[in-house]
Design a protein around this motif. Sequence first.
Motif, PDB file in Angstrom:
ATOM      1  N   CYS A  45       3.244  -5.112   9.504  1.00  0.00           N
ATOM      2  CA  CYS A  45       2.466  -4.423  10.635  1.00  0.00           C
ATOM      3  C   CYS A  45       0.963  -4.967  10.303  1.00  0.00           C
ATOM      4  O   CYS A  45       0.341  -4.776   9.474  1.00  0.00           O
ATOM      5  CB  CYS A  45       2.580  -3.246  10.826  1.00  0.00           C
ATOM      6  SG  CYS A  45       2.063  -2.820  12.500  1.00  0.00           S
ATOM      7  N   CYS A  47      -1.384  -3.213  11.657  1.00  0.00           N
ATOM      8  CA  CYS A  47      -2.176  -1.955  11.241  1.00  0.00           C
ATOM      9  C   CYS A  47      -2.365  -1.659   9.815  1.00  0.00           C
ATOM     10  O   CYS A  47      -2.976  -1.015   9.502  1.00  0.00           O
ATOM     11  CB  CYS A  47      -1.927  -0.730  12.135  1.00  0.00           C
ATOM     12  SG  CYS A  47      -0.288   0.039  11.299  1.00  0.00           S
ATOM     13  N   HIS A  72       2.554   4.031  10.743  1.00  0.00           N
ATOM     14  CA  HIS A  72       1.479   3.293  11.753  1.00  0.00           C
ATOM     15  C   HIS A  72       0.246   3.782  12.058  1.00  0.00           C
ATOM     16  O   HIS A  72       0.510   5.265  12.075  1.00  0.00           O
ATOM     17  CB  HIS A  72       2.105   2.835  13.001  1.00  0.00           C
ATOM     18  CG  HIS A  72       3.529   1.952  12.631  1.00  0.00           C
ATOM     19  ND1 HIS A  72       3.182   0.659  12.451  1.00  0.00           N
ATOM     20  CD2 HIS A  72       4.743   1.958  12.772  1.00  0.00           C
ATOM     21  CE1 HIS A  72       4.405  -0.193  12.413  1.00  0.00           C
ATOM     22  NE2 HIS A  72       5.233   0.960  12.477  1.00  0.00           N
ATOM     23  N   CYS A  76      -2.192   1.618  16.456  1.00  0.00           N
ATOM     24  CA  CYS A  76      -0.912   0.891  16.490  1.00  0.00           C
ATOM     25  C   CYS A  76       0.204   0.910  17.496  1.00  0.00           C
ATOM     26  O   CYS A  76       0.367   2.240  17.735  1.00  0.00           O
ATOM     27  CB  CYS A  76      -0.452   0.770  15.341  1.00  0.00           C
ATOM     28  SG  CYS A  76       1.184  -0.415  15.016  1.00  0.00           S
ATOM     29  N   ARG A  78       3.134   0.730  17.595  1.00  0.00           N
ATOM     30  CA  ARG A  78       4.261   1.289  17.110  1.00  0.00           C
ATOM     31  C   ARG A  78       4.275   2.736  16.745  1.00  0.00           C
ATOM     32  O   ARG A  78       4.899   3.372  16.210  1.00  0.00           O
ATOM     33  CB  ARG A  78       4.783   0.503  15.856  1.00  0.00           C
ATOM     34  CG  ARG A  78       4.583  -0.921  16.146  1.00  0.00           C
ATOM     35  CD  ARG A  78       5.801  -1.581  17.130  1.00  0.00           C
ATOM     36  NE  ARG A  78       7.243  -1.534  16.445  1.00  0.00           N
ATOM     37  CZ  ARG A  78       8.032  -2.010  17.058  1.00  0.00           C
ATOM     38  NH1 ARG A  78       7.998  -2.647  18.231  1.00  0.00           N
ATOM     39  NH2 ARG A  78       9.175  -2.186  16.355  1.00  0.00           N
TER      40      ARG A  78
HETATM   41 ZN   LIG Z   1       1.528  -0.582  12.849  1.00  0.00          ZN
END
Ligand SMILES: [Zn+2]
Length: 391
Positions: A45, A47, A72, A76, A78
């Motif tokens: 990711c 992040c 996360h 972010c 997500r």
């Molecule tokens: Zn993330």
Amino acid sequence: MIKKSFFVIEKNNGKVTKLPYSSIKEYLLLDLKTKIEKGEIKLRCECSDEIELKISNAKSPYLYNATRQYKHSKDCCRHPEFVGSSPYEKAWSYDEEKGIHIVRIEGIYYATQLPEIKKTNNKVKNNVIYHEGIGSNKGVSTVFGLATKINMMAWEGMVLGNKQRIPIDKYELAKHVYGMASRIKLSSKRKTLNEMFYKQVNIRTVKVKKDVYFVYMYVDHNRLIEEDILHDKTKKDILYCKDAFGKTNRFYVEKEEFEQKKRIEPHSSEYVVAGFVHKEDLYHKCMTLYNYCLIPVSDRGLYSESSHEKNIYDQLCKKELKFYKPYLPIEEYGGFIPDGLILDKRKDIIFEVFGITGMPSYDIRKKEKIAVSKTEKFKSKFNFKYWEINK
Ligand SMILES: [Zn+2]
């Protein structure tokens, strides 16, 4: 800085490619999955360096966090409490483990909220958001916001998914709406929206004002609203609709309210009726649409925000071009949401249908959009096309 992307890291040379989470093509995900299994790449990711992503085995694959101990970050997309800035994000969150979209929605409970909904529904224009979130509270979606988003998600799902084409007709799209609903849940319900879908039931077995179903059908424009007379001589207005299989269904509506909903969305003669039904009274012969909206759609069922947009969608469909209507901001496009995106082997094409509105704010945005389309950042990923339509 809001994070809405992930990285593909090639193990042998360390090359990094950034991809957005939204509107990702299914064949690309499956390709990434194969490469992960072969040990060629790693996904993580944007992040956090700690969050490694995997791709699910589901029929329609999705990305999830493979590391339980790292979460996360709050900025972010997500993160379960992430609140986006655009109308179609504000009331929504995402359960990454299950691959399910969760929406907060107004007025599923009849008794407490109905008068207020009736009041807000009597407006000149439909809103996507019912009210905005404050602090860590998310916004709440209107039924119009929910239904238009599922419409666009289902269409996009066909084009980017394993079908890789646009629907052949509005009924095929409605079947995909039903399928897409299995990945959507109302925040207040345990069932998915798919499990709440209305099926023709024996009305006598339905619990009054308790059992709630979700309806997504086409208004039968060849058949006017009819009157039903109950045993106690009260009159009810009946709306005729067609489901995804072209089968006729009947619901009670208030004729005046229905006509008003039509008046505020005059861009097409074709409408989807979407919303919640329940049995309002023990002696009723039909379910009542108590919180619903009408969505003007193109010939093949895509939500159209203007008659010009509908005409362009219909033309693209006749040419069988692969396109969809985005509902989330596109970073390279200055965070704007375009009227459409055509898939192209060389470079995807972002398109706009500009009307002549005489509104200064609209003209300023139009100029901004054209300016963004000329930047290198945009041109590295997309081509641009627009129609200017004189009334
Ligand atoms: Zn993330």
